[in-house]
Enzyme design. Structure first.
Site, PDB file in Angstrom:
ATOM      1  N   GLU A  36     -14.959 -21.389  11.338  1.00 42.44           N
ATOM      2  CA  GLU A  36     -13.828 -21.384   9.620  1.00 42.44           C
ATOM      3  C   GLU A  36     -14.028 -22.601   9.098  1.00 42.44           C
ATOM      4  OE1 GLU A  36     -12.826 -17.753  12.192  1.00 42.44           O
ATOM      5  OE2 GLU A  36     -12.293 -19.633  12.067  1.00 42.44           O
ATOM      6  N   SER A  37     -13.511 -23.859   9.377  1.00 43.98           N
ATOM      7  CA  SER A  37     -13.228 -24.719   9.165  1.00 43.98           C
ATOM      8  C   SER A  37     -14.816 -25.372   9.192  1.00 43.98           C
ATOM      9  CB  SER A  37     -12.560 -26.079  10.144  1.00 43.98           C
ATOM     10  OG  SER A  37     -13.021 -26.334  11.929  1.00 43.98           O
ATOM     11  N   TYR A 106     -13.675 -23.820  27.317  1.00 41.16           N
ATOM     12  CA  TYR A 106     -13.361 -23.613  26.303  1.00 41.16           C
ATOM     13  C   TYR A 106     -11.069 -23.957  27.106  1.00 41.16           C
ATOM     14  CZ  TYR A 106     -15.804 -21.189  23.735  1.00 41.16           C
ATOM     15  OH  TYR A 106     -16.781 -20.919  22.370  1.00 41.16           O
ATOM     16  N   ARG A 108      -8.082 -23.541  25.313  1.00 44.78           N
ATOM     17  CA  ARG A 108      -7.170 -22.718  24.618  1.00 44.78           C
ATOM     18  C   ARG A 108      -5.831 -22.095  24.713  1.00 44.78           C
ATOM     19  NH1 ARG A 108     -12.579 -19.891  21.978  1.00 44.78           N
ATOM     20  NH2 ARG A 108     -12.167 -20.586  19.942  1.00 44.78           N
ATOM     21  N   ARG A 170     -17.759 -14.004  21.469  1.00 45.68           N
ATOM     22  CA  ARG A 170     -17.588 -15.286  22.437  1.00 45.68           C
ATOM     23  C   ARG A 170     -17.454 -13.922  23.358  1.00 45.68           C
ATOM     24  NH1 ARG A 170     -19.846 -17.068  18.426  1.00 45.68           N
ATOM     25  NH2 ARG A 170     -19.432 -19.222  17.748  1.00 45.68           N
ATOM     26  N   ARG A 230     -31.418 -13.671  13.258  1.00 44.24           N
ATOM     27  CA  ARG A 230     -31.933 -12.715  13.927  1.00 44.24           C
ATOM     28  C   ARG A 230     -32.927 -13.754  15.156  1.00 44.24           C
ATOM     29  NH1 ARG A 230     -36.792  -9.390  11.942  1.00 44.24           N
ATOM     30  NH2 ARG A 230     -36.950  -8.864  14.115  1.00 44.24           N
ATOM     31  N   GLU A 232     -34.966 -16.998  15.923  1.00 43.81           N
ATOM     32  CA  GLU A 232     -35.958 -17.690  15.429  1.00 43.81           C
ATOM     33  C   GLU A 232     -37.145 -16.772  14.389  1.00 43.81           C
ATOM     34  OE1 GLU A 232     -38.484 -18.805  18.774  1.00 43.81           O
ATOM     35  OE2 GLU A 232     -37.184 -20.084  19.476  1.00 43.81           O
ATOM     36  N   GLY A 258     -22.814 -24.840  15.570  1.00 51.75           N
ATOM     37  CA  GLY A 258     -22.515 -25.025  14.526  1.00 51.75           C
ATOM     38  C   GLY A 258     -23.273 -24.572  13.317  1.00 51.75           C
ATOM     39  N   ASP A 261     -21.907 -21.880  11.452  1.00 53.78           N
ATOM     40  CA  ASP A 261     -21.376 -21.368  10.115  1.00 53.78           C
ATOM     41  C   ASP A 261     -21.994 -22.642   9.113  1.00 53.78           C
ATOM     42  OD1 ASP A 261     -19.773 -20.376  12.079  1.00 53.78           O
ATOM     43  OD2 ASP A 261     -19.530 -22.592  12.831  1.00 53.78           O
TER      44      ASP A 261
END
Length: 319
Positions: A36-37, A106, A108, A170, A230, A232, A258, A261
């Protein structure tokens, strides 16, 4: 009025140099990363107001996140938690070529965002914005984060703010069945859905051609727009009964993290600028291609660079 508000977790990203292993390196590169960032930063860098909402520990590590996002023009009216009670989520990324591949680890647990409540956040910013974006990562973090995600989407929906949701599945956060249930609980409040074709098939359990997938999603959930990414093969969008296809722009990959995003950020920036869906997809693909050439999670790009890719200008050397 704000152009875009996003909500979600951002973590510290720690990575050894290319080719180094986590178990042997003596140096780690520190950056920040969060879907989101990343979207908020891309939209801001492409010329629009953006706000990122979240919850962070009131510590130097938490402030590291807001300082960097502010450097990209993103407003950060986050909720702050007691640094002794919660912590800053982190992730480690070990880049590797074939056959080893890239690995993400991760860390977290007990991150501040897992305790977030919509009541702690300036929801008036969402009511006063053109668009609100979040992803399927956020409701997977905790029951509190899931409840906050649902509340904020409903807040945006009630205010007439365009809501945008990226499945962003994820596997290290939840399984297919949990994710599908979590997604479907939110779909009624979503206007624009972004979904990887793989996740649409494997997580949502849908089949058929790519066209079948987007038409089926619109028929079942009444989305205004569905964008099927999709890999490539590019992207396919359905809007107002018409489909649009967009190939990828070739790019030399420095860091693929990223990219999705950046794609969403480019699309939203174009749409906020009044462009149609076809042009939005072009800007999405161009921003994603540029991101692949940049280390770190954030698409540190300019509008001129995106325009050059869309226009197929030769950007091999700048004099």
């Amino acid at each position: 009025m704000t152009d875009l508000v996003t909500f979600g977790e951002t973590m510290l990203r720690l990575s050894p140099s290319q080719g180094e292993r986590l178990e042997t390196t003596d140096e780690l590169d520190l950056r920040i990363g969060g879907a989101e960032s990343n979207v908020a930063a891309a939209v801001s860098r492409l010329g629009f107001d953006s706000v990122w909402l979240s919850k962070l520990p009131d510590s130097p590590l938490g402030r590291r996140v807001t300082v960097e996002l502010q450097s990209h023009g993103v407003e950060t009216p986050v909720a702050w938690s007691d640094a002794d009670a919660t912590r800053m989520g982190t992730y480690y990324i070990e880049h590797g070529g074939a056959p080893r591949g890239t690995n993400v680890i991760y860390d977290r647990a007990d991150a501040a965002v897992t305790t977030v409540s919509a009541d702690e956040l300036p929801t008036e910013r969402i009511r006063e914005s053109e668009a609100f974006y979040t992803s399927g990562i956020t409701p997977a973090l905790s029951d509190a984060a899931a409840e906050a995600t649902a509340t904020l989407l409903a807040t945006a929906n009630d205010a007439g703010t365009t809501t945008v949701f990226d499945l962003n599945y994820r596997s290290k956060l939840w399984n297919h069945e949990e994710a599908a249930e979590g997604y479907r609980a939110l779909f009624d409040a979503v206007d624009v859905l972004v979904a990887a074709e793989r996740d649409t098939r494997e997580v949502l359990g849908r089949d058929g051609s790519p066209e079948d997938l987007v038409f089926g999603l619109v028929d079942d959930y009444d989305f205004e727009t569905v964008i099927l990414t999709r890999g490539e093969e590019g992207a396919l969008a359905l809007h107002d009964g018409e489909t649009y296809e967009q190939p990828v722009f070739e790019a030399e990959t420095v860091d693929a993290v990223g990219t999705g995003d950046a794609f969403v950020g480019g699309f939203l920036a174009a749409r906020l600028d009044g462009e149609n869906v076809a042009t939005g997809l072009e800007y999405a693909a161009a921003t994603a291609a540029l991101k692949r050439t940049i280390d770190g999670d954030i698409a540190v790009v300019t509008r001129a660079e995106v325009d050059a890719v869309v226009g197929e200008d030769d950007a091999s050397i700048s004099r």
